[in-house]
Write a protein that holds these residues in place. Structure first.
Motif, PDB file in Angstrom:
ATOM      1  N   UNK A   1      -5.312  38.188  -5.851  1.00 31.66           N
ATOM      2  CA  UNK A   1      -6.175  37.412  -5.301  1.00 31.66           C
ATOM      3  C   UNK A   1      -6.750  36.355  -6.095  1.00 31.66           C
ATOM      4  N   UNK A   2      -6.891  36.955  -7.407  1.00 33.73           N
ATOM      5  CA  UNK A   2      -7.615  35.774  -8.303  1.00 33.73           C
ATOM      6  C   UNK A   2      -6.719  34.689  -8.507  1.00 33.73           C
ATOM      7  N   UNK A   3      -5.312  35.009  -8.927  1.00 39.25           N
ATOM      8  CA  UNK A   3      -4.319  33.977  -9.171  1.00 39.25           C
ATOM      9  C   UNK A   3      -4.312  33.054  -7.928  1.00 39.25           C
ATOM     10  N   UNK A   4      -4.123  33.599  -6.713  1.00 43.24           N
ATOM     11  CA  UNK A   4      -4.114  32.754  -5.683  1.00 43.24           C
ATOM     12  C   UNK A   4      -5.469  31.966  -5.580  1.00 43.24           C
ATOM     13  N   UNK A   5      -6.342  32.239  -5.993  1.00 40.96           N
ATOM     14  CA  UNK A   5      -7.914  31.537  -5.702  1.00 40.96           C
ATOM     15  C   UNK A   5      -7.760  30.427  -6.955  1.00 40.96           C
ATOM     16  N   UNK A   6      -7.315  30.705  -8.168  1.00 37.52           N
ATOM     17  CA  UNK A   6      -7.144  29.669  -9.242  1.00 37.52           C
ATOM     18  C   UNK A   6      -6.141  28.575  -8.814  1.00 37.52           C
ATOM     19  N   UNK A   7      -4.896  29.147  -8.217  1.00 37.71           N
ATOM     20  CA  UNK A   7      -4.034  28.144  -7.760  1.00 37.71           C
ATOM     21  C   UNK A   7      -4.583  27.362  -6.857  1.00 37.71           C
ATOM     22  N   UNK A   8      -5.319  27.490  -5.711  1.00 35.40           N
ATOM     23  CA  UNK A   8      -5.644  26.821  -4.802  1.00 35.40           C
ATOM     24  C   UNK A   8      -6.954  25.897  -5.437  1.00 35.40           C
ATOM     25  N   UNK A   9      -7.610  26.501  -6.182  1.00 33.40           N
ATOM     26  CA  UNK A   9      -8.752  25.559  -6.941  1.00 33.40           C
ATOM     27  C   UNK A   9      -8.216  24.506  -7.690  1.00 33.40           C
TER      28      UNK A   9
END
Length: 440
Positions: free
Chosen positions: A53-61
Motif C-alpha cells: 500500500x505504501x509503495x502504491x501510494x508513493x508511485x501515484x504521488x
C-alpha cells in the motif's frame, strides 16, 4: 497382500503431502497479499500490482505527465507540480478492494479476471491557478520563433543555414488536453502539445528562386580590438549592411544604407582623418567596413560606380584598395551586374571583419593588381613636449605617400581575358614624429 497395503500407504502419504503443500502456498499467498495489491491493477499505464500500500501510494504521488513538443522535444512534470492533487487515500482503498469482492480464498475467480488488466480512474482535484501557471511555463518551453534561412560566414566562406520553423502553443487547447487525459483511464500520461507551426519569411527555396546559392567572393581585414569605440562602430555599420539583398541591375549605395554616423544612431567617437590630420569623430572605423565591402565587390566582379581613396594610406588594406565614405560627400556605390540577386553577408569577430558576396557563383577568375607610379617616403617632424622627461624620446611612425594604379584582370572560362583600370590614387605622406622631452 502386503504390496497392496504398501501402495495404499504411499497414496495416502502423497495426498497428505499435496494438501500440505497447497495449504502452505495458500497461506503464503494470503499473508503476501494481505497488505499488497493483486496483480493486474493499473493507474494509467502504471502497473500497481504486487506493490504494498505504501509503495502504491508513493508511485501515484510521483506520477508524471510527459509533454511532447515539436522536433521530439519533451518535458515531464509531476501531477502535483501541474496542479493536480491525487486523492490518494480514496484511490488506494479502491485499488486494494479490487479482487476482494469475496473473502479469501473464494475470491480466486475475481483475482483471475484482474490479470487481464484492470484500469481504475484517477480521483483528483485541480488547482486552477497552478495548472495555468504550469501551462504558461510549458508555453515558454515549447514556443519558439522561426529562423530564416540565411548565409553565415565560417572561415571566410559563406555557408547556407536552412530555415527553422517556429511553434506557437495553443494554450486553451493544451489545458483541455490535460483535463481530457486525466479522465481517460487507459490513456498513458503523455500529451502531444497542440500548437501552430510558424513559417519563416525566408526559406532555402526563396534564395534558390532568387539565384542565391553560393559564395561569389569574400574579403577580410584586421583591426586592433583594444580600440573599443572603433570596434563598436565597425560592428554597428557591418550589422546594418548584413543580409542586404540587391536585385539584378540595382545599385548599392553605402551612404544610403548606412546613413550618417551620428551619436543618436549609436556611433561613438574614434580616430578619423579630417582636414589632413588624424583626429576623433563620430563613426571612426566605418571606412574599414566600406573598404572591406569594396574589395568583396571587386572580387565578385561587380560594376563599381563610385569610390574614393583616403588622403593617407590606410593601415588595414593595401594602398589603392581602400574606400573612403563620408555622408553627403564620399560614397561607395556599385551595381549588381548579374541576372540574379546578390546578398551581402558580414561577420565581425576576433579582430577581423569579413564580408562575402553571395549569389549564383562566379565562373570567371578575378585578380586585382596594383603598381606604384611613384613613392614618397614620409618626412620627419620633431616635436618638443613637456609630457616627456628631459632627454627622453618617442618616435611615431609616419605613412608613405605616392600614386598607385589599380586594375582588375578578368579570366573567363572560354579563355577570354580582359583588364579594367579601376583607379589611379594619390596619397599624401604623413610625417614620422620624433617627440623629445623639453629641457629644464
Amino acid at each position: 497382500m502386503k504390496i497392496v497395503l504398501l501402495k495404499r500407504g504411499i497414496n495416502k502419504y502423497f495426498i497428505f503431502l499435496l494438501l500440505g503443500l497447497i495449504l502452505l502456498l495458500s497461506g503464503a499467498d494470503y499473508f503476501y497479499y494481505n497488505q499488497r495489491l493483486y496483480p493486474g491493477i493499473y493507474i494509467k499505464e502504471i502497473n500497481l500490482g504486487n506493490k504494498t500500500l505504501s509503495e502504491a501510494e508513493n508511485t501515484v504521488k510521483n506520477l508524471q505527465m510527459t509533454f511532447w513538443g515539436p522536433g521530439e522535444e519533451k518535458e515531464s512534470l509531476t501531477l502535483k507540480n501541474l496542479g493536480v492533487e491525487i486523492l490518494n487515500d480514496e484511490m488506494i482503498h479502491q485499488c486494494y478492494q479490487m479482487g476482494r469482492q469475496r473473502i479469501w480464498p473464494f475470491n480466486y475467480l475475481d483475482r483471475l479476471s484482474l490479470k487481464k488488466g484492470s484500469y481504475i480512474s484517477l480521483p483528483y482535484k485541480i488547482n486552477d491557478n497552478q495548472l495555468y501557471e504550469s501551462v504558461d511555463n510549458l508555453i515558454n518551453t515549447f514556443n519558439r520563433a522561426p529562423a530564416d534561412a540565411g548565409f553565415e560566414i565560417v572561415k571566410e566562406t559563406a555557408q547556407l543555414n536552412p530555415e527553422k520553423f517556429g511553434f506557437q502553443v495553443q494554450k486553451e487547447n493544451l489545458v483541455q488536453e490535460i483535463l481530457k487525459n486525466l479522465e481517460q483511464e487507459e490513456t498513458p500520461l503523455q500529451i502531444t502539445v497542440p500548437g501552430t507551426e510558424i513559417t519563416p519569411d525566408f526559406t532555402v527555396s526563396h534564395f534558390v528562386e532568387k539565384g542565391i546559392t553560393q559564395q561569389m567572393a569574400s574579403f577580410t581585414t584586421a583591426f586592433d580590438a583594444s580600440y573599443e569605440e572603433r570596434v563598436h562602430n565597425i560592428e554597428l555599420a557591418a550589422s546594418i549592411i548584413n543580409k542586404h539583398l540587391i536585385a539584378p541591375g540595382d545599385i548599392f549605395s553605402f551612404n544610403q544604407i548606412v546613413g550618417d554616423t551620428t551619436p543618436d544612431k549609436g556611433y561613438k567617437e574614434a580616430l578619423i582623418i579630417q582636414g589632413g590630420e588624424f583626429t576623433t569623430g563620430y563613426g571612426g572605423g566605418v571606412c574599414q567596413v566600406s573598404s572591406t565591402l569594396y574589395n568583396a565587390a571587386l572580387l565578385s566582379n561587380m560594376q563599381i560606380l563610385e569610390r574614393h581613396n583616403h588622403r593617407f594610406m590606410a593601415a588595414y588594406v593595401s594602398a589603392g584598395r581602400d574606400a573612403a565614405v563620408s555622408y553627403g560627400t564620399y560614397d561607395l556605390m556599385f551595381r549588381n551586374n548579374r541576372d540574379h540577386h546578390i546578398l551581402i553577408n558580414t561577420r565581425v569577430e576576433n579582430g577581423e571583419i569579413t564580408i562575402a558576396i553571395v549569389g549564383g557563383g562566379l565562373e570567371e577568375e578575378v585578380e586585382i593588381e596594383t603598381n606604384y607610379l611613384n613613392y614618397i617616403e614620409p618626412s620627419l617632424r620633431i616635436e618638443v613636449t613637456s609630457q616627456l622627461a628631459p632627454g627622453e624620446e618617442e618616435k611615431l611612425k609616419g605613412k608613405p605617400g605616392g600614386t598607385i594604379k589599380v586594375w582588375r584582370i578578368i579570366q573567363r572560362p572560354d579563355g577570354e581575358k580582359s583588364e579594367e583600370i579601376l583607379s589611379v590614387d594619390t596619397y599624401l605622406p604623413y610625417p614620422a614624429i620624433l617627440r623629445k622631452g623639453k629641457a629644464d
